[in-house]
Design a protein around this motif. Structure first.
Motif, mmCIF file in Angstrom:
data_model
loop_
_atom_site.group_PDB
_atom_site.id
_atom_site.type_symbol
_atom_site.label_atom_id
_atom_site.label_comp_id
_atom_site.label_asym_id
_atom_site.label_seq_id
_atom_site.Cartn_x
_atom_site.Cartn_y
_atom_site.Cartn_z
ATOM 1 N N ASP A 265 0.822 -1.208 0.000
ATOM 2 C CA ASP A 265 0.000 0.000 0.000
ATOM 3 C C ASP A 265 0.859 1.261 0.000
ATOM 4 O O ASP A 265 0.558 2.228 -0.683
ATOM 5 C CB ASP A 265 -0.906 0.010 1.244
ATOM 6 C CG ASP A 265 -1.884 -1.163 1.218
ATOM 7 O OD1 ASP A 265 -2.230 -1.591 0.108
ATOM 8 O OD2 ASP A 265 -2.261 -1.635 2.294
ATOM 9 N N ASP A 266 1.907 1.243 0.814
ATOM 10 C CA ASP A 266 2.755 2.431 0.942
ATOM 11 C C ASP A 266 4.103 2.147 0.314
ATOM 12 O O ASP A 266 4.857 1.302 0.789
ATOM 13 C CB ASP A 266 2.942 2.783 2.418
ATOM 14 C CG ASP A 266 1.620 3.110 3.078
ATOM 15 O OD1 ASP A 266 0.947 4.029 2.601
ATOM 16 O OD2 ASP A 266 1.278 2.428 4.064
ATOM 17 N N ASN A 267 4.407 2.873 -0.728
ATOM 18 C CA ASN A 267 5.642 2.581 -1.453
ATOM 19 C C ASN A 267 6.721 3.647 -1.320
ATOM 20 O O ASN A 267 7.848 3.415 -1.735
ATOM 21 C CB ASN A 267 5.342 2.361 -2.938
ATOM 22 C CG ASN A 267 4.589 1.068 -3.160
ATOM 23 O OD1 ASN A 267 4.740 0.127 -2.393
ATOM 24 N ND2 ASN A 267 3.756 1.038 -4.172
ATOM 25 N N SER A 268 6.375 4.821 -0.790
ATOM 26 C CA SER A 268 7.366 5.892 -0.713
ATOM 27 C C SER A 268 7.447 6.468 0.699
ATOM 28 O O SER A 268 6.426 6.777 1.315
ATOM 29 C CB SER A 268 7.012 7.013 -1.695
ATOM 30 O OG SER A 268 7.225 6.576 -3.008
ATOM 31 N N TRP A 269 8.671 6.600 1.165
ATOM 32 C CA TRP A 269 8.930 7.086 2.516
ATOM 33 C C TRP A 269 9.982 8.183 2.457
ATOM 34 O O TRP A 269 10.846 8.173 1.580
ATOM 35 C CB TRP A 269 9.436 5.936 3.391
ATOM 36 C CG TRP A 269 8.416 4.864 3.559
ATOM 37 C CD1 TRP A 269 8.076 3.903 2.653
ATOM 38 C CD2 TRP A 269 7.567 4.680 4.685
ATOM 39 N NE1 TRP A 269 7.071 3.115 3.148
ATOM 40 C CE2 TRP A 269 6.734 3.563 4.405
ATOM 41 C CE3 TRP A 269 7.429 5.322 5.907
ATOM 42 C CZ2 TRP A 269 5.788 3.102 5.301
ATOM 43 C CZ3 TRP A 269 6.490 4.853 6.805
ATOM 44 C CH2 TRP A 269 5.683 3.756 6.492
ATOM 45 N N GLN A 270 9.911 9.110 3.399
ATOM 46 C CA GLN A 270 10.929 10.161 3.431
ATOM 47 C C GLN A 270 11.666 10.149 4.765
ATOM 48 O O GLN A 270 11.079 9.854 5.806
ATOM 49 C CB GLN A 270 10.307 11.528 3.161
ATOM 50 C CG GLN A 270 9.229 11.935 4.138
ATOM 51 C CD GLN A 270 8.532 13.213 3.708
ATOM 52 O OE1 GLN A 270 8.777 13.749 2.624
ATOM 53 N NE2 GLN A 270 7.654 13.702 4.557
ATOM 54 N N THR A 271 12.942 10.475 4.688
ATOM 55 C CA THR A 271 13.805 10.479 5.874
ATOM 56 C C THR A 271 14.542 11.801 5.956
ATOM 57 O O THR A 271 15.067 12.289 4.949
ATOM 58 C CB THR A 271 14.861 9.353 5.786
ATOM 59 O OG1 THR A 271 14.194 8.106 5.576
ATOM 60 C CG2 THR A 271 15.698 9.266 7.036
ATOM 61 N N ASN A 272 14.579 12.383 7.133
ATOM 62 C CA ASN A 272 15.423 13.549 7.409
ATOM 63 C C ASN A 272 16.445 13.163 8.452
ATOM 64 O O ASN A 272 16.139 12.385 9.372
ATOM 65 C CB ASN A 272 14.576 14.721 7.928
ATOM 66 C CG ASN A 272 13.680 15.292 6.852
ATOM 67 O OD1 ASN A 272 14.151 15.796 5.840
ATOM 68 N ND2 ASN A 272 12.373 15.172 7.047
ATOM 69 N N ILE A 273 17.641 13.710 8.331
ATOM 70 C CA ILE A 273 18.667 13.425 9.344
ATOM 71 C C ILE A 273 19.572 14.637 9.514
ATOM 72 O O ILE A 273 19.845 15.369 8.540
ATOM 73 C CB ILE A 273 19.495 12.166 8.969
ATOM 74 C CG1 ILE A 273 20.252 11.615 10.172
ATOM 75 C CG2 ILE A 273 20.449 12.457 7.823
ATOM 76 C CD1 ILE A 273 20.823 10.227 9.972
ATOM 77 N N GLU A 274 19.978 14.886 10.737
ATOM 78 C CA GLU A 274 20.985 15.906 11.049
ATOM 79 C C GLU A 274 21.983 15.261 11.995
ATOM 80 O O GLU A 274 21.579 14.659 13.000
ATOM 81 C CB GLU A 274 20.328 17.121 11.714
ATOM 82 C CG GLU A 274 19.435 17.891 10.751
ATOM 83 C CD GLU A 274 18.555 18.915 11.437
ATOM 84 O OE1 GLU A 274 18.485 20.044 10.954
ATOM 85 O OE2 GLU A 274 17.935 18.564 12.459
ATOM 86 N N LEU A 275 23.257 15.344 11.670
ATOM 87 C CA LEU A 275 24.288 14.683 12.464
ATOM 88 C C LEU A 275 25.400 15.657 12.813
ATOM 89 O O LEU A 275 25.757 16.530 12.003
ATOM 90 C CB LEU A 275 24.902 13.512 11.677
ATOM 91 C CG LEU A 275 23.965 12.371 11.275
ATOM 92 C CD1 LEU A 275 24.665 11.420 10.314
ATOM 93 C CD2 LEU A 275 23.485 11.619 12.525
ATOM 94 N N GLU A 276 25.923 15.511 14.015
ATOM 95 C CA GLU A 276 27.122 16.261 14.413
ATOM 96 C C GLU A 276 28.043 15.285 15.114
ATOM 97 O O GLU A 276 27.653 14.652 16.107
ATOM 98 C CB GLU A 276 26.749 17.422 15.340
ATOM 99 C CG GLU A 276 27.947 18.267 15.732
ATOM 100 C CD GLU A 276 27.545 19.497 16.548
ATOM 101 O OE1 GLU A 276 26.650 20.242 16.111
ATOM 102 O OE2 GLU A 276 28.125 19.688 17.637
ATOM 103 N N GLN A 277 29.250 15.146 14.589
ATOM 104 C CA GLN A 277 30.185 14.187 15.181
ATOM 105 C C GLN A 277 30.843 14.786 16.431
ATOM 106 O O GLN A 277 31.153 15.961 16.437
ATOM 107 C CB GLN A 277 31.247 13.802 14.168
ATOM 108 C CG GLN A 277 30.632 13.077 12.949
ATOM 109 C CD GLN A 277 31.678 12.356 12.147
ATOM 110 O OE1 GLN A 277 32.195 11.353 12.574
ATOM 111 N NE2 GLN A 277 31.981 12.899 10.976
ATOM 112 N N TYR A 278 30.970 14.009 17.495
ATOM 113 C CA TYR A 278 30.608 12.612 17.511
ATOM 114 C C TYR A 278 29.390 12.408 18.415
ATOM 115 O O TYR A 278 29.374 12.931 19.524
ATOM 116 C CB TYR A 278 31.807 11.774 18.023
ATOM 117 C CG TYR A 278 31.471 10.321 18.147
ATOM 118 C CD1 TYR A 278 31.560 9.489 17.033
ATOM 119 C CD2 TYR A 278 31.007 9.816 19.341
ATOM 120 C CE1 TYR A 278 31.213 8.156 17.159
ATOM 121 C CE2 TYR A 278 30.666 8.480 19.456
ATOM 122 C CZ TYR A 278 30.767 7.659 18.364
ATOM 123 O OH TYR A 278 30.424 6.344 18.475
ATOM 124 N N GLY A 279 28.406 11.684 17.947
ATOM 125 C CA GLY A 279 27.353 11.184 18.816
ATOM 126 C C GLY A 279 26.047 11.951 18.805
ATOM 127 O O GLY A 279 25.069 11.497 19.383
#
Lengths: 315, 165
Positions: free
Chosen positions: A107-121
């Motif tokens: 039924d659901d074929n498309s998904w969106q992802t957001n990410i923000e990263l700062e090293q480390y952790g």
């Protein structure tokens, strides 16, 4: 008969106190032998343990950083080395990606992802059906990971394991087996940050698998306005049957994965089954301090990690 | 004669102690078809692939599709306290896409997400924790929040390697 008499005499000569003493001496000698064995790494698996690098920094140092940017003429060894050193090529990262599943039965074929990263952790992210509110979100301040399920108004709080808090401390003390079977030490945050893009930003596990199988560079492309080289990875079983086929678009400057395609027999080996594409990425932006702080909404309820898991999203 | 017998006893005790202590140090594999593995729900026995020639396989559980399945790998009873290191074996698949699942080290260890599609015939390191003889690893066929998931993906339960150096 003569033998029987010898045995009888031998048994009669056994003194219980002497037996105890001999066993004690033997046990002490055995423990001493083990201590020598371990200290001087005399066993086969111990000898193996001294050779391969077992932490991400060791593994990265073992693969010398290639000249960047990579090009289509670069060797696969250079691509792998850049991926293994990718954590040294950026400090912060902000990205958005779309995952599409090529299966009409779903039924659901498309998904969106957001990410923000700062090293480390430090990190935060969310995941949702395209066009919908977030189904799942998470925040890490480097010590604690909060997982949030906004639709259920619940969140859980997990202390990051001590060895995960620093990259240098994460890793086993020896390889898994003495007969040198293939093994992978994934980047700790790849296994801990709950995001489709964790293994894109921290591709160390995939790079180690590339080191141990046949991969080839099959082209170049531009993804999210970044230059990439395309790596094809195929795995065959002992009978020569194709069992896995993947393609990865690798950022030529950072070694970060910007796109991948997973193929499967069920969809035909020439059609991808799942594709994740980074549509926007910015490196080394400065995030406000509040970015990685968690603040629960007033109507949210904290639940245990197990209860949170049992309330997991099952699409 | 007495001295010879005594020497034999000492040598025997030495070798037995040495064997037992070095084996304990090296760790061991908890096979999914051993009594140290407990399972609930549907799992298909696969002899074509897997560490040691066997693995259990089922499909990912989503609302309305497939059923919930769960497997636990237990250490031997009487295992001493200490730092436990865990590795999961990810086998070949059968040509279908594999699932992203999480391995939970219990009772007090980390949860590590592993994309089973990404690896084939590798031991993947799951982390360590200080534990007791009640330690075990758990893995089910639930979707993991933050990752793509659908009911057509395969989930694999194979060998788990445990060491307590």
């Amino acid at each position: 008969m003569k033998r029987f008499n010898v045995l009888t005499r031998w048994i009669q000569q056994i003194e219980p106190s002497r037996v105890k003493k001999d066993i004690l001496i033997g046990a002490i000698a055995g423990i001493t032998l083990t201590a020598i064995f371990i200290t001087f790494q005399l066993g086969g698996w111990q000898t193996v343990a001294a050779e391969p690098p077992l932490t991400i920094p060791e593994i990265a140092r073992n693969a010398s950083l290639p000249k960047t940017p990579l090009t289509i003429e670069s060797s696969t060894e250079d691509v792998i080395a850049l991926m293994l050193n990718s954590h040294t090529q950026w400090h912060t990262l902000q990205a958005h990606a779309i995952t599409t599943i090529n299966n009409q039965q779903l039924d659901d074929n498309s998904w969106q992802t957001n990410i923000e990263l700062e090293q480390y952790g430090k990190g935060r992210g969310d995941y949702s059906r395209v066009g919908n509110e977030s189904d799942f979100a998470w925040v890490s301040d480097g010590n604690t990971l909060w997982k949030v399920k906004p639709t259920a108004n619940v969140y859980s709080e997990i202390s990051l394991p001590e060895d995960v808090k620093t990259l240098e401390n994460y890793g086993p003390t020896s390889p898994p087996t003495e007969d040198n079977q293939a093994f992978i030490v994934i980047h700790p945050l790849d296994g801990v940050f709950p995001s489709m893009l964790s293994s894109f930003a921290f591709p160390h596990g995939l790079a180690q698998s590339f080191q141990q199988q046949v991969v080839e560079i099959v082209g170049s492309d531009i993804v999210a306005e970044r230059d990439t080289v395309i790596v094809l990875s195929q795995v065959f079983d002992d009978e020569g049957n194709l069992v896995k086929k993947h393609e990865y678009w690798i950022d030529t400057d950072t070694g970060v994965i910007l796109k991948n395609r997973v193929y499967a027999e069920s969809s035909g080996w020439d059609k991808w089954y799942e594709q994740t594409t980074v549509t926007e990425i910015v490196y080394d932006v400065t995030f406000p301090a509040r970015t990685f702080q968690f603040k629960s909404e007033h109507n949210m309820r904290q639940v245990s990690p197990d209860d949170f898991d049992s309330a997991r999203i099952n699409q | 004669m007495k001295k010879r017998i005594s020497l034999i006893r000492i040598l025997t005790a030495t070798l037995i102690t040495f064997f037992v202590t070095t084996t304990a140090y090296a760790g061991y594999i908890i096979h999914e078809n051993s009594s140290n593995f407990s399972k609930s729900g549907t799992m298909w026995s696969i002899t074509q692939y897997g560490q040691n020639g066997h693995a259990y396989q089922y499909m990912q559980y989503t609302s309305g599709n497939n059923s919930y399945s769960n497997g636990n790998w237990y250490v031997n009873s009487g295992e001493p306290s200490g730092t436990y290191y865990w590795w999961a074996y990810i086998p070949y698949n059968l040509g279908q896409s594999d699932a992203i699942i999480d391995y939970q080290l219990k009772p007090s260890g980390p949860t590590t997400v592993v994309n089973q599609e990404s690896y084939a015939n590798y031991w993947v390191y799951l982390g360590n924790f200080s534990g007791t003889s009640s330690a075990y690893a758990k893995m089910d066929n639930n979707c993991v929040g933050g990752y793509s998931c659908d009911w057509t993906r395969q989930v694999w339960w194979d060998g788990m390697l445990f060491s307590n150096p």
